[in-house]
Design a protein around this motif. Structure first.
Motif, PDB file in Angstrom:
ATOM      1  N   PHE A  47      25.175   7.675 -10.687  1.00  0.00           N
ATOM      2  CA  PHE A  47      24.451   8.825 -10.165  1.00  0.00           C
ATOM      3  C   PHE A  47      24.738   8.937  -8.664  1.00  0.00           C
ATOM      4  CE2 PHE A  47      22.186   7.145 -13.769  1.00  0.00           C
ATOM      5  CZ  PHE A  47      21.820   8.265 -14.507  1.00  0.00           C
ATOM      6  N   ASN A  48      25.363  10.017  -8.264  1.00  0.00           N
ATOM      7  CA  ASN A  48      25.619  10.283  -6.846  1.00  0.00           C
ATOM      8  C   ASN A  48      24.709  11.407  -6.366  1.00  0.00           C
ATOM      9  OD1 ASN A  48      28.656   9.714  -8.061  1.00  0.00           O
ATOM     10  ND2 ASN A  48      28.251   8.663  -6.146  1.00  0.00           N
ATOM     11  N   THR A  49      23.985  11.161  -5.289  1.00  0.00           N
ATOM     12  CA  THR A  49      23.221  12.212  -4.622  1.00  0.00           C
ATOM     13  C   THR A  49      23.998  12.668  -3.398  1.00  0.00           C
ATOM     14  OG1 THR A  49      21.098  11.324  -5.367  1.00  0.00           O
ATOM     15  CG2 THR A  49      21.054  12.801  -3.479  1.00  0.00           C
ATOM     16  N   VAL A  50      24.282  13.953  -3.343  1.00  0.00           N
ATOM     17  CA  VAL A  50      25.060  14.538  -2.252  1.00  0.00           C
ATOM     18  C   VAL A  50      24.115  15.442  -1.450  1.00  0.00           C
ATOM     19  CG1 VAL A  50      27.097  15.874  -1.635  1.00  0.00           C
ATOM     20  CG2 VAL A  50      27.096  14.512  -3.731  1.00  0.00           C
ATOM     21  N   LYS A  51      24.030  15.198  -0.160  1.00  0.00           N
ATOM     22  CA  LYS A  51      23.058  15.919   0.664  1.00  0.00           C
ATOM     23  C   LYS A  51      23.665  16.295   2.005  1.00  0.00           C
ATOM     24  CE  LYS A  51      18.297  15.473   2.385  1.00  0.00           C
ATOM     25  NZ  LYS A  51      17.119  14.558   2.493  1.00  0.00           N
ATOM     26  N   ARG A  52      23.320  17.491   2.477  1.00  0.00           N
ATOM     27  CA  ARG A  52      23.761  17.927   3.800  1.00  0.00           C
ATOM     28  C   ARG A  52      22.843  17.338   4.873  1.00  0.00           C
ATOM     29  NH1 ARG A  52      25.145  24.420   3.312  1.00  0.00           N
ATOM     30  NH2 ARG A  52      26.861  24.239   1.815  1.00  0.00           N
ATOM     31  N   ASP A  53      23.452  16.847   5.939  1.00  0.00           N
ATOM     32  CA  ASP A  53      22.712  16.306   7.075  1.00  0.00           C
ATOM     33  C   ASP A  53      22.966  17.226   8.278  1.00  0.00           C
ATOM     34  OD1 ASP A  53      21.249  14.716   8.738  1.00  0.00           O
ATOM     35  OD2 ASP A  53      22.721  13.096   8.866  1.00  0.00           O
ATOM     36  N   TYR A  54      21.975  18.084   8.558  1.00  0.00           N
ATOM     37  CA  TYR A  54      22.140  19.094   9.600  1.00  0.00           C
ATOM     38  C   TYR A  54      21.853  18.516  10.986  1.00  0.00           C
ATOM     39  CZ  TYR A  54      22.168  22.729   5.968  1.00  0.00           C
ATOM     40  OH  TYR A  54      22.474  23.505   4.873  1.00  0.00           O
ATOM     41  N   GLU A  55      22.543  19.049  11.988  1.00  0.00           N
ATOM     42  CA  GLU A  55      22.224  18.731  13.371  1.00  0.00           C
ATOM     43  C   GLU A  55      20.873  19.344  13.753  1.00  0.00           C
ATOM     44  OE1 GLU A  55      23.868  16.833  15.366  1.00  0.00           O
ATOM     45  OE2 GLU A  55      25.751  16.560  14.272  1.00  0.00           O
ATOM     46  N   LYS A  56      20.169  18.729  14.680  1.00  0.00           N
ATOM     47  CA  LYS A  56      18.867  19.251  15.103  1.00  0.00           C
ATOM     48  C   LYS A  56      19.003  20.528  15.920  1.00  0.00           C
ATOM     49  CE  LYS A  56      16.420  14.820  15.137  1.00  0.00           C
ATOM     50  NZ  LYS A  56      15.618  13.866  15.967  1.00  0.00           N
ATOM     51  N   TYR A  57      20.120  20.665  16.634  1.00  0.00           N
ATOM     52  CA  TYR A  57      20.341  21.829  17.487  1.00  0.00           C
ATOM     53  C   TYR A  57      21.496  22.665  16.956  1.00  0.00           C
ATOM     54  CZ  TYR A  57      17.219  19.711  20.939  1.00  0.00           C
ATOM     55  OH  TYR A  57      16.118  19.168  21.577  1.00  0.00           O
ATOM     56  N   ASP A  58      21.509  23.936  17.336  1.00  0.00           N
ATOM     57  CA  ASP A  58      22.608  24.808  16.917  1.00  0.00           C
ATOM     58  C   ASP A  58      23.894  24.417  17.652  1.00  0.00           C
ATOM     59  OD1 ASP A  58      22.839  27.725  18.929  1.00  0.00           O
ATOM     60  OD2 ASP A  58      21.878  25.837  19.490  1.00  0.00           O
ATOM     61  N   VAL A  59      24.967  25.140  17.362  1.00  0.00           N
ATOM     62  CA  VAL A  59      26.270  24.745  17.906  1.00  0.00           C
ATOM     63  C   VAL A  59      26.342  24.886  19.418  1.00  0.00           C
ATOM     64  CG1 VAL A  59      27.517  25.230  15.768  1.00  0.00           C
ATOM     65  CG2 VAL A  59      27.184  27.067  17.451  1.00  0.00           C
ATOM     66  N   THR A  60      25.484  25.713  20.009  1.00  0.00           N
ATOM     67  CA  THR A  60      25.469  25.867  21.467  1.00  0.00           C
ATOM     68  C   THR A  60      24.624  24.803  22.149  1.00  0.00           C
ATOM     69  OG1 THR A  60      23.517  27.323  21.525  1.00  0.00           O
ATOM     70  CG2 THR A  60      25.678  28.365  21.146  1.00  0.00           C
ATOM     71  N   LEU A  61      23.883  24.014  21.349  1.00  0.00           N
ATOM     72  CA  LEU A  61      22.976  22.974  21.843  1.00  0.00           C
ATOM     73  C   LEU A  61      21.821  23.551  22.678  1.00  0.00           C
ATOM     74  CD1 LEU A  61      25.551  20.217  22.903  1.00  0.00           C
ATOM     75  CD2 LEU A  61      24.374  20.501  20.706  1.00  0.00           C
ATOM     76  N   GLN A  62      21.505  24.840  22.473  1.00  0.00           N
ATOM     77  CA  GLN A  62      20.409  25.477  23.207  1.00  0.00           C
ATOM     78  C   GLN A  62      19.124  25.567  22.386  1.00  0.00           C
ATOM     79  OE1 GLN A  62      21.438  29.081  25.575  1.00  0.00           O
ATOM     80  NE2 GLN A  62      23.489  28.846  24.705  1.00  0.00           N
ATOM     81  N   TYR A  63      19.253  25.641  21.064  1.00  0.00           N
ATOM     82  CA  TYR A  63      18.083  25.912  20.227  1.00  0.00           C
ATOM     83  C   TYR A  63      17.882  24.810  19.185  1.00  0.00           C
ATOM     84  CZ  TYR A  63      18.806  30.587  22.144  1.00  0.00           C
ATOM     85  OH  TYR A  63      19.008  31.652  22.987  1.00  0.00           O
ATOM     86  N   GLN A  64      16.672  24.270  19.141  1.00  0.00           N
ATOM     87  CA  GLN A  64      16.292  23.373  18.048  1.00  0.00           C
ATOM     88  C   GLN A  64      15.757  24.255  16.923  1.00  0.00           C
ATOM     89  OE1 GLN A  64      13.784  20.136  19.212  1.00  0.00           O
ATOM     90  NE2 GLN A  64      13.476  19.406  17.128  1.00  0.00           N
ATOM     91  N   TRP A  65      16.530  24.371  15.874  1.00  0.00           N
ATOM     92  CA  TRP A  65      16.286  25.439  14.902  1.00  0.00           C
ATOM     93  C   TRP A  65      15.114  25.196  13.955  1.00  0.00           C
ATOM     94  CZ3 TRP A  65      17.319  24.769   9.565  1.00  0.00           C
ATOM     95  CH2 TRP A  65      17.968  23.574   9.218  1.00  0.00           C
ATOM     96  N   GLN A  66      14.802  23.958  13.616  1.00  0.00           N
ATOM     97  CA  GLN A  66      13.667  23.698  12.732  1.00  0.00           C
ATOM     98  C   GLN A  66      12.390  23.598  13.557  1.00  0.00           C
ATOM     99  OE1 GLN A  66      15.114  20.103  10.783  1.00  0.00           O
ATOM    100  NE2 GLN A  66      15.536  21.257   8.928  1.00  0.00           N
ATOM    101  N   PRO A  67      11.244  24.131  13.112  1.00  0.00           N
ATOM    102  CA  PRO A  67      11.001  24.797  11.823  1.00  0.00           C
ATOM    103  C   PRO A  67      11.033  26.314  11.901  1.00  0.00           C
ATOM    104  CG  PRO A  67       8.923  24.294  12.855  1.00  0.00           C
ATOM    105  CD  PRO A  67       9.996  23.874  13.839  1.00  0.00           C
ATOM    106  N   ASN A  68      11.596  26.863  12.986  1.00  0.00           N
ATOM    107  CA  ASN A  68      11.558  28.315  13.179  1.00  0.00           C
ATOM    108  C   ASN A  68      12.667  29.057  12.443  1.00  0.00           C
ATOM    109  OD1 ASN A  68       9.328  28.087  14.978  1.00  0.00           O
ATOM    110  ND2 ASN A  68      10.747  27.512  16.641  1.00  0.00           N
ATOM    111  N   TYR A  69      13.658  28.303  11.932  1.00  0.00           N
ATOM    112  CA  TYR A  69      14.750  28.905  11.182  1.00  0.00           C
ATOM    113  C   TYR A  69      14.881  28.180   9.842  1.00  0.00           C
ATOM    114  CZ  TYR A  69      16.204  31.008  15.637  1.00  0.00           C
ATOM    115  OH  TYR A  69      16.246  31.715  16.801  1.00  0.00           O
TER     116      TYR A  69
END
Length: 227
Positions: free
Chosen positions: A131-153
């Protein structure tokens, strides 16, 4: 998860009905290495072993191997929960990580001394559910490093953040062990496994680069015989 618990319970129940006078419990560490995957997966295992005779046994083992991350970085779009939020859409990088959970069983034949005496080599055939669990691990900030997207996005409903791969593999095992009288048995073995069936439940799971149809497990541990 319900199916996994049912399979595990069925295996243990079947083993409990064996007419035996001896049973062994074992546990240890090890790793999984896919033939086409550069990264090993480290983890732990535990199991039981039932003698059929002095030199032949049946064994069952469960293993868990911790997630590894892919080297490839991907990008997804996230949308603001509140329509008045500016900017309304952000780009966020992520990597995919995969783990392994295995249930295996098979037979072993001991060469040299017996199953519970001295030094022996052993080998045999087995089958394994993977059994393999495959999961995406998102960065805390967007690609510009200006916005912490969770929990507002939030990610789009079309983005599948998690998936699973179920495989049935068959293989061969070889190893060696040394039994210390009145103490227990130290062992090391290697499995070579080939997945004859593999099914991913979504696109995220099918796109992982950390899955290999041919793989090996390396296990080191300690076995205690119960009479």
């Amino acid at each position: 998860m319900k199916n996994l618990k049912l399979i595990t319970a069925s295996l243990m129940l079947a083993l409990s009905f064996q007419s035996i006078s001896q049973i062994s419990l074992n546990g240890g560490t090890g790793f999984v290495k896919g033939f086409t995957v550069p990264k090993p997966f480290f983890g732990f295992h535990g199991g039981i072993e039932l003698p059929r005779s002095n030199d032949e046994t049946f064994y069952g083992r469960i293993g868990y191997y911790f997630p590894q991350k892919e080297d490839l970085v991907s990008t997804a779009y996230v949308t603001a929960v509140d329509l008045n939020t500016t900017p309304s859409v952000l780009s966020v990088n992520y990597v995919t990580k995969t783990n392994y959970f295995t249930i295996e069983g098979g037979t072993r034949r001991y060469l040299g001394n017996d199953y519970d005496n001295g030094f022996s080599l052993y080998g045999g055939t087995n089958a394994m559910l993977v059994f393999n669990t495959v999961k995406r691990d998102y960065e805390k900030y967007d690609v510009t490093l200006q916005y912490q997207w969770q929990p507002n996005y939030e990610t789009s409903p079309s983005e599948q953040d998690k998936g699973n791969v179920l495989s049935l593999a068959v293989g061969l095992q070889g190893g060696l062990k040394y039994t210390v009288p009145a103490t227990g048995t130290f062992y090391f073995d290697i499995n070579g496994q080939y997945a004859i069936f593999g099914k991913a439940n979504n696109v995220t799971a099918s796109n992982t680069n950390l899955y290999s149809q041919l793989f090996f497990t390396f296990n080191f541990g300690f076995r205690k015989d119960l009479y």
